[in-house]
Scaffold this active site. Structure first.
Site, PDB file in Angstrom:
ATOM      1  N   SER A 158      51.973  19.294  71.347  1.00 31.45           N
ATOM      2  CA  SER A 158      52.938  20.317  71.770  1.00 31.45           C
ATOM      3  C   SER A 158      54.372  19.812  71.893  1.00 31.45           C
ATOM      4  O   SER A 158      54.970  19.432  70.903  1.00 31.45           O
ATOM      5  CB  SER A 158      52.452  20.931  73.074  1.00 31.45           C
ATOM      6  OG  SER A 158      53.226  22.046  73.379  1.00 31.45           O
ATOM      7  N   HIS A 159      54.894  19.762  73.123  1.00 32.82           N
ATOM      8  CA  HIS A 159      56.297  19.392  73.325  1.00 32.82           C
ATOM      9  C   HIS A 159      56.489  17.880  73.440  1.00 32.82           C
ATOM     10  O   HIS A 159      57.611  17.416  73.575  1.00 32.82           O
ATOM     11  CB  HIS A 159      56.828  20.075  74.579  1.00 32.82           C
ATOM     12  CG  HIS A 159      56.049  19.707  75.809  1.00 32.82           C
ATOM     13  ND1 HIS A 159      54.765  20.161  76.017  1.00 32.82           N
ATOM     14  CD2 HIS A 159      56.349  18.924  76.850  1.00 32.82           C
ATOM     15  CE1 HIS A 159      54.322  19.668  77.151  1.00 32.82           C
ATOM     16  NE2 HIS A 159      55.261  18.904  77.687  1.00 32.82           N
ATOM     17  N   ASP A 164      59.065  24.851  70.602  1.00 33.42           N
ATOM     18  CA  ASP A 164      58.536  23.488  70.738  1.00 33.42           C
ATOM     19  C   ASP A 164      57.754  23.091  69.487  1.00 33.42           C
ATOM     20  O   ASP A 164      57.671  23.852  68.515  1.00 33.42           O
ATOM     21  CB  ASP A 164      57.685  23.343  72.006  1.00 33.42           C
ATOM     22  CG  ASP A 164      56.346  24.052  71.923  1.00 33.42           C
ATOM     23  OD1 ASP A 164      56.221  24.994  71.113  1.00 33.42           O
ATOM     24  OD2 ASP A 164      55.423  23.665  72.659  1.00 33.42           O
ATOM     25  N   ASP A 199      54.610  22.850  68.591  1.00 29.82           N
ATOM     26  CA  ASP A 199      53.507  23.663  68.068  1.00 29.82           C
ATOM     27  C   ASP A 199      53.791  25.160  68.102  1.00 29.82           C
ATOM     28  O   ASP A 199      52.903  25.969  67.812  1.00 29.82           O
ATOM     29  CB  ASP A 199      52.198  23.332  68.798  1.00 29.82           C
ATOM     30  CG  ASP A 199      52.230  23.660  70.278  1.00 29.82           C
ATOM     31  OD1 ASP A 199      53.324  23.601  70.880  1.00 29.82           O
ATOM     32  OD2 ASP A 199      51.167  23.989  70.842  1.00 29.82           O
ATOM     33  N   ASP A 232      54.480  27.398  70.505  1.00 29.99           N
ATOM     34  CA  ASP A 232      54.097  28.361  71.535  1.00 29.99           C
ATOM     35  C   ASP A 232      55.164  28.540  72.615  1.00 29.99           C
ATOM     36  O   ASP A 232      55.125  29.500  73.369  1.00 29.99           O
ATOM     37  CB  ASP A 232      52.716  28.042  72.140  1.00 29.99           C
ATOM     38  CG  ASP A 232      52.595  26.622  72.646  1.00 29.99           C
ATOM     39  OD1 ASP A 232      53.571  25.852  72.518  1.00 29.99           O
ATOM     40  OD2 ASP A 232      51.507  26.277  73.158  1.00 29.99           O
ATOM     41  N   ARG A 233      56.140  27.630  72.676  1.00 28.94           N
ATOM     42  CA  ARG A 233      57.205  27.784  73.684  1.00 28.94           C
ATOM     43  C   ARG A 233      58.475  28.322  73.057  1.00 28.94           C
ATOM     44  O   ARG A 233      58.712  28.124  71.856  1.00 28.94           O
ATOM     45  CB  ARG A 233      57.557  26.439  74.292  1.00 28.94           C
ATOM     46  CG  ARG A 233      56.438  25.805  75.040  1.00 28.94           C
ATOM     47  CD  ARG A 233      56.931  24.542  75.700  1.00 28.94           C
ATOM     48  NE  ARG A 233      55.844  23.942  76.448  1.00 28.94           N
ATOM     49  CZ  ARG A 233      56.011  23.119  77.466  1.00 28.94           C
ATOM     50  NH1 ARG A 233      57.225  22.776  77.845  1.00 28.94           N
ATOM     51  NH2 ARG A 233      54.969  22.623  78.092  1.00 28.94           N
ATOM     52  N   LYS A 268      50.418  31.489  74.280  1.00 32.54           N
ATOM     53  CA  LYS A 268      51.819  31.869  74.374  1.00 32.54           C
ATOM     54  C   LYS A 268      52.403  31.789  72.966  1.00 32.54           C
ATOM     55  O   LYS A 268      51.850  31.106  72.108  1.00 32.54           O
ATOM     56  CB  LYS A 268      52.566  31.003  75.374  1.00 32.54           C
ATOM     57  CG  LYS A 268      52.463  29.492  75.184  1.00 32.54           C
ATOM     58  CD  LYS A 268      53.014  28.801  76.431  1.00 32.54           C
ATOM     59  CE  LYS A 268      53.100  27.297  76.265  1.00 32.54           C
ATOM     60  NZ  LYS A 268      51.833  26.603  76.578  1.00 32.54           N
TER      61      LYS A 268
HETATM   62  C1  VG1 Z   1      52.970  22.065  80.885  1.00 31.26           C
HETATM   63  C2  VG1 Z   1      53.562  23.322  81.485  1.00 31.26           C
HETATM   64  C3  VG1 Z   1      52.543  24.433  81.465  1.00 31.26           C
HETATM   65  C4  VG1 Z   1      52.046  24.651  80.030  1.00 31.26           C
HETATM   66  C5  VG1 Z   1      51.530  23.339  79.473  1.00 31.26           C
HETATM   67  C6  VG1 Z   1      51.124  23.440  78.029  1.00 31.26           C
HETATM   68  O1  VG1 Z   1      51.873  21.639  81.656  1.00 31.26           O
HETATM   69  O2  VG1 Z   1      54.032  23.093  82.789  1.00 31.26           O
HETATM   70  O3  VG1 Z   1      53.108  25.599  82.008  1.00 31.26           O
HETATM   71  O4  VG1 Z   1      51.049  25.610  79.990  1.00 31.26           O
HETATM   72  O5  VG1 Z   1      52.526  22.335  79.570  1.00 31.26           O
HETATM   73  O6  VG1 Z   1      52.194  23.832  77.236  1.00 31.26           O
HETATM   74  P1  VG1 Z   1      52.000  20.453  82.752  1.00 31.26           P
HETATM   75  O7  VG1 Z   1      50.612  20.239  83.234  1.00 31.26           O
HETATM   76  O8  VG1 Z   1      52.597  19.298  82.053  1.00 31.26           O
HETATM   77  O9  VG1 Z   1      52.923  20.981  83.797  1.00 31.26           O
HETATM   78  V1  VG1 Z   1      52.253  23.306  75.638  1.00 31.26           V
HETATM   79  O10 VG1 Z   1      53.471  24.155  74.892  1.00 31.26           O
HETATM   80  O11 VG1 Z   1      52.661  21.636  75.946  1.00 31.26           O
HETATM   81  O12 VG1 Z   1      50.758  23.459  75.031  1.00 31.26           O
HETATM   82 CO    CO Z   2      53.451  23.928  72.935  1.00 30.60          CO
END
Ligand code: VG1
Ligand code: CO
Length: 562
Positions: free
Chosen positions: A116-117, A288, A290, A292-293, A389
């Site tokens: 992801s990010h 981001d 992948d 979704d953000r 998302k």
């Molecule tokens: C983070 C965010 C959370 C989100 C998750 C996955 O998790 O705070 O809101 O759902 O990333 O997003 P954490 O546990 O690091 O706070 V993604 O776009 O990285 O799949």
């Molecule tokens: Co993501």
């Protein structure tokens, strides 16, 4: 071609525990002998009876090690009795697109290759997520099962001789251990784009971008941060909506995201912020790795907090054909997310849900027909059109609103605050801290929830004083299946509705990341235009002192402020 599956001996690796969203580790960890194979086998074994003869979707954000992982997954699915795979061309599928394809073709689930990010590249992170048949991230029950299996795994099945070219769209047929096995390489964007065209009025968005009915054109800047959304942005914004090339940047996916964090926030998407500040664009967005953000900016980089973004969308569903057709059943947010959407729910007289952090907690509510629109403060916005998302969906939703309401981003926000008041919100992230002192801090904060002397206590900084109304460690009982998630973050709730929340991230690949969330509500219109950081400073300081966060982490300043 007739092929044979073989069983290979292996030994468990520690720590194959999926976090908030999938298993995320350094690429070098995934490259260890059998590490990836072990985890993939545990995903497949956890499917139990649903595995044999099923169809699965496979794709990811194009980061380093993605293609190797796809090749391993194809060979292992073949040997594990899977009947068919739908694989994104070159292994590319955004997370929302995987969800879309799982639902459209009613597959048993999907495997998403992404961290992801988190940054990518040989010295950065890789990740594997498993999505279930509703298209959403596997719930805790499933990920716990996968983790359990990973602790005792002794063998995995693979078809080592199977070769598959994932660069060409089309179907490849095999016979494995006497059974047919099909790999269909699919266009990475087609199904998703078709769906977006059903959900939104592309004609109206086109009018907005090009100017129509006396309205001037809206100049947009879309930044894919070299993540997976590039090809989707090309198809939707350039080809379908006819935006000009200079409206899109970084739309070629790179294995290392150009060396940056593919994280659409004010820190890591600074180039978008700076471009918008110059004033030539009326709307900016970034996604981001992948896809979704999303981050939404208005003219001169006017920032929309994600907590407000989802509330504005929920308040303006009349601008979006999908909601006109299906109605709005309920709304939801994750616990740390600012409460603006709760006020919209109250006004519209629909249910509102507060779930733990992570999109997996929204799925059951959507499947039960009780939730239509939801969001997280972490730049996550979405609806029940899929079970993830969806960054591009959020941008199209915003553009739909701007077009129909003939307004700007900034005006839409001010209009929203005039109606509902403003929930000021900020998040401080302290990334990659030492784990032990952070765990100790969380334990101490947790203990405050059992400390009766906290209730009614006055906490002050400067001229501001807050009175503690309640302290707890958030617990959630899923209203549909009754599953309970405990210790999801320590909340200090003040008598005026302000909140302080502490959590440890579940997406980091090493050490600990502390997240501090601060929110306060104002209904005095003279405050609406104020800077959130300025408004929340006293409460931030109170939170830092109460938790001794600076002493615990050794950090004077956070890594990222949102
Ligand atoms: C983070 C965010 C959370 C989100 C998750 C996955 O998790 O705070 O809101 O759902 O990333 O997003 P954490 O546990 O690091 O706070 V993604 O776009 O990285 O799949
Ligand atoms: Co993501």
């Amino acid at each position: 071609m007739t092929l044979t599956g073989v069983t290979k001996a292996t030994k468990p690796y520690e720590g194959q525990k999926p976090g908030t969203s999938g298993l995320r580790k350094a690429v070098k960890v995934f490259q260890q002998e059998n590490y990836t194979e072990n985890f993939v086998q545990c995903i497949l074994s956890a499917m139990e009876g649903a595995l044999h003869g099923c169809t699965l979707v496979v794709g990811g954000d194009g980061r380093f090690f993605g293609k190797e992982a796809v090749a391993i997954i194809i060979k292992m699915c073949a040997a594990n009795g899977v009947r068919k795979l739908l694989v994104g061309q070159n292994g590319i599928l955004s997370t929302p697109c995987v969800s879309c394809i799982i639902r459209k073709y009613k597959t048993a689930g999907g495997i998403v290759l992404t961290a992801s990010h988190n940054p990518g590249g040989p010295n950065a992170d890789f990740g594997i997520k498993f999505n279930i048949s509703n298209g959403g991230p596997a719930p805790d029950g499933v990920t716990n099962k996968i983790y359990g299996l990973s602790q005792s795994i002794s063998e995995y099945k693979i078809c080592p001789d199977l070769q598959c070219d994932i660069s060409k769209i089309g179907t490849q047929e095999y016979v494995v251990d006497g059974n047919p096995f099909t790999v269909e390489i699919v266009d990475s964007v087609k199904d998703y784009v078709e769906y977006m065209k059903e959900i939104f009025d592309f004609g109206a968005i086109k009018d907005l971008l090009h100017g129509a009915g006396g309205q001037p054109p809206l100049k947009v800047l879309i930044n894919s941060m070299h993540g997976v959304t590039g090809p989707y942005v090309r198809r939707i914004f350039l080809e379908e909506l006819g935006a000009s090339e200079d409206c899109v940047v970084n739309i070629v996916p790179l294995e290392d995201f150009g060396g940056h964090h593919p994280d659409p926030n004010l820190t890591y998407a600074a180039d978008l912020v700076n471009a918008l500040k110059a004033g030539d664009y009326g709307f900016g967005a970034a996604f981001d790795g992948d896809g979704d953000r999303n981050m939404i900016l208005g003219h001169k980089a006017f920032f929309v907090t994600p907590s407000d973004s989802v509330a504005v969308i929920a308040d303006n569903t009349d601008c979006i054909p999908y909601f006109k057709k299906n109605g709005v059943k309920g709304l939801a947010r994750s616990m740390p997310t600012g409460c603006s959407i709760d006020r919209v729910a109250a006004k519209k007289n629909v249910e509102v849900f507060e779930v733990p952090t992570g999109w997996k907690y929204f799925g059951n509510l959507m499947d039960a027909g009780r939730l239509s629109i939801c969001g997280e403060e972490s730049f996550g916005t979405g609806s029940d059109h899929i079970r993830e998302k969806d960054g591009i969906w959020a941008v199209l939703a915003w553009l739909s609103i701007l077009g129909v309401k003939k307004t700007t981003v900034e005006k839409a926000l001010h209009n929203h605050w005039q109606t509902y008041g403003r929930n000021f919100f900020t998040r401080y992230d302290y990334e990659n801290c030492e784990a032990d002192p952070c765990n100790a801090m969380m334990a101490e904060l947790d203990a405050l929830s059992n400390d009766p002397s906290m209730i009614g206590k006055e906490l002050s900084h400067g001229s501001k004083t807050y009175k503690v109304a309640k302290v707890d460690n958030f617990e959630y009982k899923d209203p549909i299946d009754g599953a309970v998630a405990k210790k999801q973050g320590v909340r200090i709730l003040m008598s005026d509705g302000s909140r302080v929340v502490f959590r440890l991230s579940g997406t980091g690949s090493s050490g600990a990341t502390v997240r501090l969330y601060i929110e306060s509500y104002e209904s005095d219109p003279s405050t609406y235009a104020k800077d959130a950081q300025e408004m929340l400073k006293p409460l931030v300081e109170i939170a830092l002192q109460l938790s001794k966060l600076r002493e615990r982490t050794g950090r004077q300043e956070p890594t990222v402020i949102t």
